[in-house]
Design an enzyme around this catalytic site. Structure first.
Site, mmCIF file in Angstrom:
data_model
loop_
_atom_site.group_PDB
_atom_site.id
_atom_site.type_symbol
_atom_site.label_atom_id
_atom_site.label_comp_id
_atom_site.label_asym_id
_atom_site.label_seq_id
_atom_site.Cartn_x
_atom_site.Cartn_y
_atom_site.Cartn_z
ATOM 1 N N GLU A 1 -10.148 1.485 4.038
ATOM 2 C CA GLU A 1 -9.834 2.768 3.267
ATOM 3 C C GLU A 1 -11.138 3.358 2.673
ATOM 4 O OE1 GLU A 1 -6.413 2.140 0.313
ATOM 5 O OE2 GLU A 1 -7.954 2.617 -1.174
ATOM 6 N N LYS B 1 -4.283 -7.101 3.326
ATOM 7 C CA LYS B 1 -4.345 -5.862 2.254
ATOM 8 C C LYS B 1 -5.782 -5.634 1.992
ATOM 9 C CE LYS B 1 -3.123 -2.395 -0.329
ATOM 10 N NZ LYS B 1 -3.817 -2.391 -1.191
ATOM 11 N N SER C 1 0.829 -1.343 0.086
ATOM 12 C CA SER C 1 0.077 0.170 0.016
ATOM 13 C C SER C 1 0.788 1.493 -0.028
ATOM 14 C CB SER C 1 -0.788 0.048 1.177
ATOM 15 O OG SER C 1 -1.776 1.252 1.329
ATOM 16 N N HIS D 1 -7.270 -3.752 4.701
ATOM 17 C CA HIS D 1 -6.675 -2.330 4.837
ATOM 18 C C HIS D 1 -7.692 -1.371 3.840
ATOM 19 C CE1 HIS D 1 -4.550 0.597 2.432
ATOM 20 N NE2 HIS D 1 -3.943 0.818 3.404
ATOM 21 N N ASN D 2 -7.829 -2.144 2.774
ATOM 22 C CA ASN D 2 -8.587 -1.333 1.322
ATOM 23 C C ASN D 2 -10.219 -1.009 1.790
ATOM 24 O OD1 ASN D 2 -6.191 -1.499 0.204
ATOM 25 N ND2 ASN D 2 -7.298 -1.590 -1.613
#
Ligand code: 6PG
Length: 465
Positions: free
Chosen positions: A189, A182, A128, A185-186
């Site tokens: 986000e 990940k 990222s 994480h997104n």
């Protein structure tokens, strides 16, 4: 130069920048299917002899020391399978493929399993930080075989963003652990981006601030939030359009695309029986935004709402509270999802360490990640961040402040799905009583699904009709 330490396939801007970053400390051979891209990269960007251009898969692999480490920086999905097929006949047991894209975690599990039959290791690595991060230090989230990871650890440690707590990279767990983290994480986000967008919408439509004024408010708040996404928002709101006299933000269409990771987070959360309402609101909001033509048609059928009258001095701190509550909710939901996934898929995730490697380099970096680390350091088995001493009292106050924002937004007919979802998430998680007793009764009434009682164990059924 002798043999090269690592190979990278895929010279999009991310691939180019990551190669340049790696080459500061290690030798790297690069390859791109379209050779003109490789030539352009070598002629215009590469000044470092640590980078070698190659023009076939054979040449690429011949350039490498053993075990060969081949990093893929290509579009997630089918292209990854195609490149793996192309690589496979040339690889041998012990070689390592590293997928640095936003691959779907189930794809990573599948590829891992198939390649393991030939002794080839597969590392699913979330990266990222966008183009800037790839060049100057991203947050790196590796997963897969731990011994294979040891072979590339030094390269990743050197390439990653650095903080006073260490490099923003850490081995996260077996199989798809890296890609799963990940993905979440997104998801976070999406939740945070939507929270900021809703606060912006309130400021422009209810308080009627102009972009410059909003930029100043966000920049001022960010002294406390220290959030990358708020920082870029303040910058975006300042930017002039080069073709008109308007601010660029006022020229950009209100219609956002998405590539899948947010949707997968929500899908996976549902599969694991975990609620992620703020993240879900972020995904849904993008779907609603896509209905631009329909929204314009529909708006003509209704009276235009009058905006609530608000006192700017009083409402701005409350809006800041709403942003805090909603952002924190996105993190809290994300970490709860990681916990559920870790249990289901045996990732054995370390939440404190995940918060640490998100502290810099990545898109969701913010000042909240330090207290989040602290919360997990103090209690490894923390069920939810909302009860952690670092957040509990502030969150409760922020939830109270958010009411005024919600009420005035409703009066102005302004949708605030992420803010609403976060507030409801907080209220639900701290509710001793929810109305699911009635849901149980309804299910038993129409479907004889039985219900549980408060006063004794067991399953019960009532003849309701
Ligand atoms: C990152 C970003 C990056 C990418 C998003 C965009 O961490 O650097 O998350 O991976 O910009 O995947 O996703 P959408 O196109 O779905 O918004």
């Amino acid at each position: 130069m002798g043999k090269y330490e690592i190979a990278l396939i895929g010279l999009s801007v991310m691939g180019q920048n990551l190669s340049l970053n790696i080459a500061k400390n290690h030798s790297i051979a690069v390859y791109n299917r379209t050779s003109s891209k490789t030539e352009n990269f070598m002629n215009n960007k590469v000044k470092n002899e640590n980078i070698k251009a190659t023009y076939s898969i054979e040449e690429l692999l011949d350039s490498l020391e053993k075990p060969r480490k081949v990093m893929l920086m290509i579009k997630a999905g089918k292209p990854v399978d195609l490149v793996i097929e192309e690589l496979k006949p040339h690889l041998e047991s012990g070689d390592i493929i590293i997928d640095g894209g936003n691959s779907y975690f189930e794809d990573t599990n599948r590829r891992n399993k198939i390649l393991a039959e030939d002794g080839i290791h597969y590392l699913g690595v979330g990266i990222s930080g966008g183009e800037y991060g790839a060049l100057h230090g991203p947050s790196i989230m590796p997963g897969g075989d731990q011994e294979a990871y040891a072979e590339v650890e030094k390269i990743f440690e050197d390439a990653a963003a650095k903080t006073e707590h260490g490099n923003c990279v850490s081995y996260l767990g077996p199989n798809s652990a890296g890609h799963y983290v990940k993905m979440v994480h997104n998801g976070i986000e999406y939740g945070i981006m939507e929270s900021i967008a809703e606060v912006y919408d309130y400021m422009r439509k209810v308080i009627k601030l102009n972009p410059e004024e909003m930029s100043r408010v966000f920049a001022d708040w960010n002294e406390e939030f220290k959030s990358y996404l708020i920082e870029i928002t303040a910058e975006i709101l300042q930017r002039d359009d080069l073709e008109t006299d308007e601010k660029l933000i006022d020229i950009i269409l209100d219609k956002a695309k998405h590539k899948g990771t947010g949707k997968w987070s929500v899908q996976s959360a549902l599969d694991l029986g975990t609620a992620v309402p703020t993240i879900n609101a972020g995904v849904n909001a993008r779907l609603m935004s896509a209905l631009k033509v329909e929204r314009i048609e529909n708006s003509a059928l209704f009276d235009q709402p009058k905006k609530a009258k608000v006192n700017i001095e009083k409402i701005l701190p409350k809006l800041k509270s709403a942003l805090y509550l909603t952002s924190l909710s996105a993190y809290a939901e994300g970490f709860k999802l990681l916990k559920a996934a870790s249990e289901e898929y045996n990732y054995d995730l370390n939440y404190q360490e995940i918060a640490r490697i998100w502290e810099d380099g990545c898109i969701i970096r913010s000042g909240l990640l330090q207290p989040i680390q602290k919360a997990f350091a103090e209690n490894k088995n923390l069920k939810t961040l909302i009860t952690a001493p670092q957040f509990r009292i502030k969150l409760y106050q922020d939830a109270k402040n958010t009411r005024d924002v919600i009420n005035t937004a409703a009066e102005s007919e302004l949708p605030l799905p992420a803010v609403h979802s976060a507030l409801d998430y907080f209220f639900s998680l701290k509710s001793k009583e929810l109305p699911a007793n009635l849901i149980q009764a309804q299910r038993d009434f129409f479907g004889a699904h039985t219900y549980q009682r408060r006063d004794k164990e067991g399953s019960f059924h009532t003849e309701w009709e």
